[in-house]
Motif scaffolding. Structure first.
Motif, mmCIF file in Angstrom:
data_model
loop_
_atom_site.group_PDB
_atom_site.id
_atom_site.type_symbol
_atom_site.label_atom_id
_atom_site.label_comp_id
_atom_site.label_asym_id
_atom_site.label_seq_id
_atom_site.Cartn_x
_atom_site.Cartn_y
_atom_site.Cartn_z
ATOM 1 N N PHE A 16 0.841 -1.003 0.046
ATOM 2 C CA PHE A 16 -0.010 0.022 0.030
ATOM 3 C C PHE A 16 0.781 1.160 -0.040
ATOM 4 O O PHE A 16 0.633 2.205 -0.733
ATOM 5 C CB PHE A 16 -0.986 0.076 1.064
ATOM 6 N N PHE A 17 1.791 1.285 0.780
ATOM 7 C CA PHE A 17 2.944 2.357 0.980
ATOM 8 C C PHE A 17 3.446 2.611 -0.311
ATOM 9 O O PHE A 17 3.564 3.888 -0.957
ATOM 10 C CB PHE A 17 3.837 2.139 2.008
ATOM 11 N N LEU A 18 3.927 1.632 -0.954
ATOM 12 C CA LEU A 18 4.901 1.618 -2.416
ATOM 13 C C LEU A 18 4.163 2.243 -3.473
ATOM 14 O O LEU A 18 4.333 2.816 -4.300
ATOM 15 C CB LEU A 18 5.460 0.474 -2.786
ATOM 16 N N ARG A 19 2.640 1.944 -3.352
ATOM 17 C CA ARG A 19 1.787 2.395 -4.426
ATOM 18 C C ARG A 19 0.988 3.627 -4.143
ATOM 19 O O ARG A 19 0.786 4.267 -5.146
ATOM 20 C CB ARG A 19 0.989 1.269 -4.485
ATOM 21 N N PHE A 20 0.956 3.946 -2.913
ATOM 22 C CA PHE A 20 0.133 5.254 -2.702
ATOM 23 C C PHE A 20 1.145 6.669 -2.126
ATOM 24 O O PHE A 20 0.184 7.554 -2.106
ATOM 25 C CB PHE A 20 -1.020 5.074 -1.460
ATOM 26 N N TYR A 21 2.163 6.139 -1.770
ATOM 27 C CA TYR A 21 3.112 7.397 -1.622
ATOM 28 C C TYR A 21 3.169 8.314 -2.393
ATOM 29 O O TYR A 21 3.787 7.994 -3.593
ATOM 30 C CB TYR A 21 4.478 6.718 -1.116
ATOM 31 N N LYS A 22 2.998 9.433 -2.191
ATOM 32 C CA LYS A 22 3.022 10.647 -3.171
ATOM 33 C C LYS A 22 2.270 10.233 -4.849
ATOM 34 O O LYS A 22 2.914 10.530 -5.772
ATOM 35 C CB LYS A 22 4.341 11.030 -3.472
ATOM 36 N N LEU A 23 1.423 9.575 -4.565
ATOM 37 C CA LEU A 23 0.466 9.119 -5.918
ATOM 38 C C LEU A 23 0.227 10.245 -6.635
ATOM 39 O O LEU A 23 0.200 10.062 -8.028
ATOM 40 C CB LEU A 23 -0.562 8.134 -5.632
ATOM 41 N N GLY A 24 -0.202 11.260 -6.092
ATOM 42 C CA GLY A 24 -0.615 12.463 -7.010
ATOM 43 C C GLY A 24 0.507 13.188 -7.405
ATOM 44 O O GLY A 24 0.462 14.296 -8.116
ATOM 45 N N GLU A 25 1.741 12.982 -7.250
ATOM 46 C CA GLU A 25 2.829 13.931 -7.182
ATOM 47 C C GLU A 25 3.707 13.139 -8.319
ATOM 48 O O GLU A 25 4.644 14.011 -8.973
ATOM 49 C CB GLU A 25 3.475 14.398 -6.013
ATOM 50 N N VAL A 26 3.821 11.763 -8.372
ATOM 51 C CA VAL A 26 4.877 11.167 -9.154
ATOM 52 C C VAL A 26 4.168 9.995 -9.512
ATOM 53 O O VAL A 26 3.716 9.109 -8.966
ATOM 54 C CB VAL A 26 6.026 10.669 -8.207
ATOM 55 N N PRO A 27 4.160 9.767 -10.820
ATOM 56 C CA PRO A 27 4.545 10.588 -11.953
ATOM 57 C C PRO A 27 4.204 11.940 -11.904
ATOM 58 O O PRO A 27 2.842 12.414 -11.430
ATOM 59 C CB PRO A 27 4.321 9.916 -13.196
ATOM 60 N N MET A 28 5.298 12.935 -12.169
ATOM 61 C CA MET A 28 4.947 14.564 -12.124
ATOM 62 C C MET A 28 4.037 15.029 -13.324
ATOM 63 O O MET A 28 4.480 14.900 -14.303
ATOM 64 C CB MET A 28 6.243 15.401 -12.074
ATOM 65 N N GLY A 29 2.860 15.255 -12.967
ATOM 66 C CA GLY A 29 1.994 15.609 -14.273
ATOM 67 C C GLY A 29 1.031 14.355 -14.216
ATOM 68 O O GLY A 29 0.846 13.424 -13.640
ATOM 69 N N ILE A 30 0.290 14.277 -15.448
ATOM 70 C CA ILE A 30 -0.741 13.400 -15.945
ATOM 71 C C ILE A 30 -0.731 13.043 -17.426
ATOM 72 O O ILE A 30 -0.786 14.218 -18.319
ATOM 73 C CB ILE A 30 -2.136 13.773 -15.466
ATOM 74 N N HIS A 31 -0.502 12.119 -17.694
ATOM 75 C CA HIS A 31 -0.404 11.598 -19.193
ATOM 76 C C HIS A 31 -1.899 11.651 -19.860
ATOM 77 O O HIS A 31 -2.957 11.609 -19.085
ATOM 78 C CB HIS A 31 0.062 10.199 -19.412
#
Length: 531
Positions: A16-31
């Motif tokens: 959970f941590f590895l997948r949700f940590y800074k999820l909205g920040e990294v990747p930087m931006g949105i494809h």
């Protein structure tokens, strides 16, 4: 609470941590694929239609192709709950990544040979999935393939259970068919898998014809939507884009591209960093995993229950087929089912090394240290290198532009979108632009039926005073209060001088590759002699 339960909770927490940590920040931006799912989910919730005004699509038309529908429909709730945010649209993929870890644990309990050590092995198998680069990477993107592998492996788990209780078989086939609506690869794999599975276990199902019939009916019913658009060209549009139909030697091409997915070099040492691969200087697996991989292959027959060996061989054979039909040399996103299978083999190898005392009493220390080192290297690769180097691929510079444009609300703003067709939709999604207005705008631009072989890549987005389109110089340079925004390819030094443009501001590219945006206002008095 038993120690094994605490260990499972720890592994799930780590995943959970590895997948949700800074999820909205990294990747930087949105494809653009991510924003497409996000905006369509937003539009469906409010209007029941996608951004083109199509009610409840079977496939979602998007940027020159089509997107499988399941992710978009499932994303409606998280986008509603978390708002039109990057985190909101990625939430589902990250959650699927965690669920895959849990599924792997319970799947392993049912297929492992040594009942005495099945909990130990299941913990190892789920831990390998939890920390594998391919799983973390694609769980942190809106990747339909990540949803596809989770649904597909869930169906495989149910097939395993159905060999013990045949009443589960219809549920297994239903979930298998559902996976074909999650990602393109599963469409090919599922059609190959089901008849082969029934053939391998024909003696078992011969005595359970009623449940076999129920299962086949469930599979066909869920597959029916594909038939509605079969003649339109939309169903096979993606294969046409990436395949090698018409090649002089398709059989040779297929064999070559099939075998590259078994190459140790591609699996453990290739550090390519395209969108279909992993972050810089990192392969789909850690290089050190190659050792347990070969131990796992060697001992698989001893460690897997005999009646499930046929199932594993079947998975090994069919999971690379869909990717082998495409023209890419190595594209892990299309073989996540195979990546999961290889992760399972690696887990068998780790167990073998540990169980056969090749590491002695320090096995736990060595395993813990190895995991810690791998995660440290992943952090450097993903949260440092990848974050900045790949920001240009996720349109981060256009997100930074949004704050700048707030000061130009009384201007007509034209943002050149030739280099990034997703710029307009990115803005529409993050600002929550009215879906009914966008539907009218985009439906008017459709030059072919919604389901068609001909799908446009570029579209114009007119969102209040901001337009995302190609700059038509002759029409705008003599207009007052017009702000032109683009990179150096869109607005060159020669054009600045020719059209007497006035510099306003610059948005720097954080990746350092010189892909920033520059804003200039028109100067009709100087250019056209207007007062």
């Amino acid at each position: 609470m038993k120690l094994r339960n605490l260990l499972l909770i720890f592994i799930i927490g780590l995943a959970f941590f590895l997948r949700f940590y800074k999820l909205g920040e990294v990747p930087m931006g949105i494809h653009r694929d991510e924003e497409s799912h996000g905006y369509n989910a937003y539009s469906l919730r409010l209007t029941g239609k996608d951004r083109y005004g199509e009610p409840s699509p079977i496939l979602f038309r998007s940027f020159g192709s089509y997107q499988p529908p399941l992710y978009t429909y499932l994303a409606i709730l998280p986008v509603w709950f978390f708002g039109n945010t990057i985190f909101g649209v990625r939430f589902l993929s990250a959650l699927m990544g965690v669920l895959l870890v849990v599924l792997t644990y319970f799947f392993s309990l049912h297929v492992f040979q040594d009942k005495k050590n099945k909990y130990k092995f299941s913990a190892i198998a789920s831990l390998v999935i939890a920390v594998s680069p391919w799983s973390i990477f694609f769980s942190r993107l809106v990747a339909e393939g990540n949803l596809g592998v989770t649904v597909f492996i869930f169906s495989i788990f149910l097939f395993v259970l159905s060999l013990k209780n045949v009443k589960i078989f219809p549920i297994a086939t239903l979930v298998l068919a559902l996976s074909t609506h999650a990602y393109y690869s599963e469409r090919v794999i599922s059609i190959l898998f089901l008849p082969a599975f029934l053939f391998l276990y024909k003696d078992y199902f011969r005595t359970n014809l009623k449940w076999l019939t129920f299962g086949l009916v469930a599979f066909v019913l869920v597959m029916v939507p594909h038939l509605f658009i079969l003649q339109s060209g939309a169903l096979t549009r993606r294969l046409v884009e990436v395949g090698y139909i018409g090649n002089k030697s398709p059989i040779f091409e297929f064999i070559k591209r099939y075998l590259i997915y078994f190459s140790p070099r591609n699996l453990f040492f290739d550090t390519g960093a395209s969108l279909g691969r992993i972050s810089p200087e990192l392969g789909v697996f850690y290089s050190i995993f190659i050792i347990p991989f070969f131990f796992g292959l060697k001992n698989a027959r001893k460690l897997i229950q005999p009646k499930f060996l046929k199932l594993f061989i079947l998975l090994l054979v069919v999971t690379p087929v869909s990717a082998a039909l495409t023209g890419d040399s190595f594209y892990p996103l299309r073989v996540l089912d195979l990546m999961w299978f290889f992760s399972f083999i690696i887990s068998l190898g780790i167990f073998s090394i540990w169980q056969f005392h090749l590491l002695g009493k320090i096995g736990l220390v060595v395993l813990t240290s190895t995991v810690a080192f791998c995660l440290f290297w992943f952090y450097i690769s993903y949260f440092v290198f990848f974050k900045y180097e790949r920001a240009k691929d996720y349109g981060y510079v256009y997100i930074s532009l949004m704050d700048k444009l707030n000061k130009y609300s009384d201007y007509r703003v034209i943002v050149d979108s030739a280099s990034d067709p997703g710029a307009g939709l990115r803005y529409a999604y993050l600002t929550g632009f009215d879906p009914t207005r966008l539907q009218k705008l985009l439906s008017f631009q459709l030059k072919s039926p919604y389901y068609s072989r001909d799908v446009a890549l570029n579209e114009d987005y007119i969102l209040d005073n901001i337009e995302f389109r190609a700059i038509e110089w002759r029409r705008v340079v003599c207009e007052d209060k017009v702000l032109l925004v683009g990179d150096r390819l869109a607005i060159s030094e020669g054009q600045i001088k020719e059209h007497k443009l006035k510099y306003e501001f610059e948005v720097e590219d954080v990746s350092g590759y010189g892909n920033g945006l520059f804003a200039y206002s028109t100067n009709p008095k100087e250019k056209c002699g207007r007062r």
